[in-house]
Write a protein that holds these residues in place. Structure first.
Motif, PDB file in Angstrom:
ATOM      1  N   GLU A 199     -20.645 -14.010  38.743  1.00  0.00           N
ATOM      2  CA  GLU A 199     -20.001 -15.399  38.708  1.00  0.00           C
ATOM      3  C   GLU A 199     -18.591 -15.399  40.173  1.00  0.00           C
ATOM      4  O   GLU A 199     -18.891 -15.815  41.031  1.00  0.00           O
ATOM      5  CB  GLU A 199     -19.899 -16.763  38.646  1.00  0.00           C
ATOM      6  N   ALA A 200     -17.432 -14.521  39.021  1.00  0.00           N
ATOM      7  CA  ALA A 200     -16.684 -14.156  40.107  1.00  0.00           C
ATOM      8  C   ALA A 200     -16.726 -12.787  41.144  1.00  0.00           C
ATOM      9  O   ALA A 200     -16.722 -13.407  42.271  1.00  0.00           O
ATOM     10  CB  ALA A 200     -15.593 -13.303  38.518  1.00  0.00           C
ATOM     11  N   LEU A 201     -17.904 -12.124  41.363  1.00  0.00           N
ATOM     12  CA  LEU A 201     -18.656 -11.403  42.188  1.00  0.00           C
ATOM     13  C   LEU A 201     -19.166 -12.234  43.114  1.00  0.00           C
ATOM     14  O   LEU A 201     -19.095 -11.969  44.491  1.00  0.00           O
ATOM     15  CB  LEU A 201     -19.017 -10.245  41.270  1.00  0.00           C
ATOM     16  N   ARG A 202     -20.481 -12.995  43.261  1.00  0.00           N
ATOM     17  CA  ARG A 202     -21.541 -13.628  44.013  1.00  0.00           C
ATOM     18  C   ARG A 202     -20.292 -14.261  44.159  1.00  0.00           C
ATOM     19  O   ARG A 202     -19.319 -14.304  45.995  1.00  0.00           O
ATOM     20  CB  ARG A 202     -21.924 -14.839  43.153  1.00  0.00           C
ATOM     21  N   ARG A 203     -18.966 -15.051  44.169  1.00  0.00           N
ATOM     22  CA  ARG A 203     -17.483 -15.646  45.539  1.00  0.00           C
ATOM     23  C   ARG A 203     -16.814 -15.034  46.441  1.00  0.00           C
ATOM     24  O   ARG A 203     -16.460 -15.430  47.129  1.00  0.00           O
ATOM     25  CB  ARG A 203     -16.773 -16.796  43.882  1.00  0.00           C
ATOM     26  N   GLU A 204     -16.553 -13.700  45.212  1.00  0.00           N
ATOM     27  CA  GLU A 204     -15.970 -12.068  45.671  1.00  0.00           C
ATOM     28  C   GLU A 204     -15.971 -12.056  47.171  1.00  0.00           C
ATOM     29  O   GLU A 204     -16.159 -11.781  48.339  1.00  0.00           O
ATOM     30  CB  GLU A 204     -15.064 -11.815  45.231  1.00  0.00           C
ATOM     31  N   PHE A 205     -17.474 -11.617  47.238  1.00  0.00           N
ATOM     32  CA  PHE A 205     -18.679 -11.795  48.350  1.00  0.00           C
ATOM     33  C   PHE A 205     -18.153 -12.891  48.982  1.00  0.00           C
ATOM     34  O   PHE A 205     -18.613 -12.530  50.710  1.00  0.00           O
ATOM     35  CB  PHE A 205     -19.731 -11.245  47.683  1.00  0.00           C
ATOM     36  N   ARG A 206     -18.411 -13.576  49.221  1.00  0.00           N
ATOM     37  CA  ARG A 206     -18.196 -14.814  50.101  1.00  0.00           C
ATOM     38  C   ARG A 206     -17.096 -14.752  50.496  1.00  0.00           C
ATOM     39  O   ARG A 206     -17.163 -14.982  52.131  1.00  0.00           O
ATOM     40  CB  ARG A 206     -19.108 -16.131  49.320  1.00  0.00           C
ATOM     41  N   GLU A 207     -15.920 -15.605  49.592  1.00  0.00           N
ATOM     42  CA  GLU A 207     -15.054 -14.830  50.510  1.00  0.00           C
ATOM     43  C   GLU A 207     -14.010 -14.166  50.828  1.00  0.00           C
ATOM     44  O   GLU A 207     -13.338 -14.274  52.752  1.00  0.00           O
ATOM     45  CB  GLU A 207     -13.944 -15.559  48.882  1.00  0.00           C
ATOM     46  N   GLU A 208     -14.286 -12.351  50.872  1.00  0.00           N
ATOM     47  CA  GLU A 208     -13.853 -11.540  51.113  1.00  0.00           C
ATOM     48  C   GLU A 208     -14.562 -11.210  52.573  1.00  0.00           C
ATOM     49  O   GLU A 208     -14.202 -10.280  53.480  1.00  0.00           O
ATOM     50  CB  GLU A 208     -14.255 -10.270  50.294  1.00  0.00           C
ATOM     51  N   LEU A 209     -16.347 -11.431  52.555  1.00  0.00           N
ATOM     52  CA  LEU A 209     -17.043 -10.978  53.728  1.00  0.00           C
ATOM     53  C   LEU A 209     -18.100 -12.178  54.028  1.00  0.00           C
ATOM     54  O   LEU A 209     -18.765 -11.860  54.941  1.00  0.00           O
ATOM     55  CB  LEU A 209     -18.043  -9.916  53.187  1.00  0.00           C
TER      56      LEU A 209
END
Length: 152
Positions: free
Chosen positions: A52-62
């Protein structure tokens, strides 16, 4: 200045490998620090799984929606950043998605939530391995090499 309450930070990192390249975030050199690359991802919030964190981070970062695949492993990283001690435990996953698949190999994009003006883009795995480019956390390049061998 040392941290008043040092903690181990849990992070989730994603590896996307395509055509012998790995997607990574580029940090420019600064006084006392050489340029380096870091796998994309970030901190795991309380109550959030690594995926879940990884999906959120890719959304926020890219601004990308990704599919989180197999967990490749866990890497412990004890280091110093900006003169401060740091310690993180990183879950590393395979990531994929339309936005990653369509990303041209020669294109660099700004990381949207970066305070340091970092960019993300594809980097040739064989060049990273032979040029001793710093790619963090330690051990992540070995995982990228393994994924590259599987794709070819």
């Amino acid at each position: 200045m040392s941290l008043p309450d040092p903690r181990i930070r849990a992070v989730a990192l994603g590896l996307a490998v395509r055509s012998g390249h790995v997607l990574a975030e580029s940090y420019a050199a600064s006084p006392g620090r050489a340029a380096f690359l870091r796998a994309l991802g970030g901190g795991i919030d309380f109550g959030e799984t690594g995926a879940e964190a990884l999906r959120r981070e890719f959304r926020e970062e890219l601004g990308l929606e990704v599919v989180v695949g197999e967990r490749l492993g866990v890497i412990e990283n004890i280091f110093s950043y900006a003169g401060e001690p740091a310690h993180e435990v990183a879950q590393v996953f395979v990531v994929a998605g339309e936005g990653i698949d369509d990303w041209p190999l020669d294109e660099r994009r700004p990381v949207l939530d970066s305070t340091q003006g970092t960019t993300a883009g594809w980097h040739r795995i064989d060049e990273l391995a032979t040029n001793a480019t710093d790619f963090f956390p330690p051990g992540i390049l070995d995982l990228a090499v393994g994924l590259s061998r599987l794709e070819g």
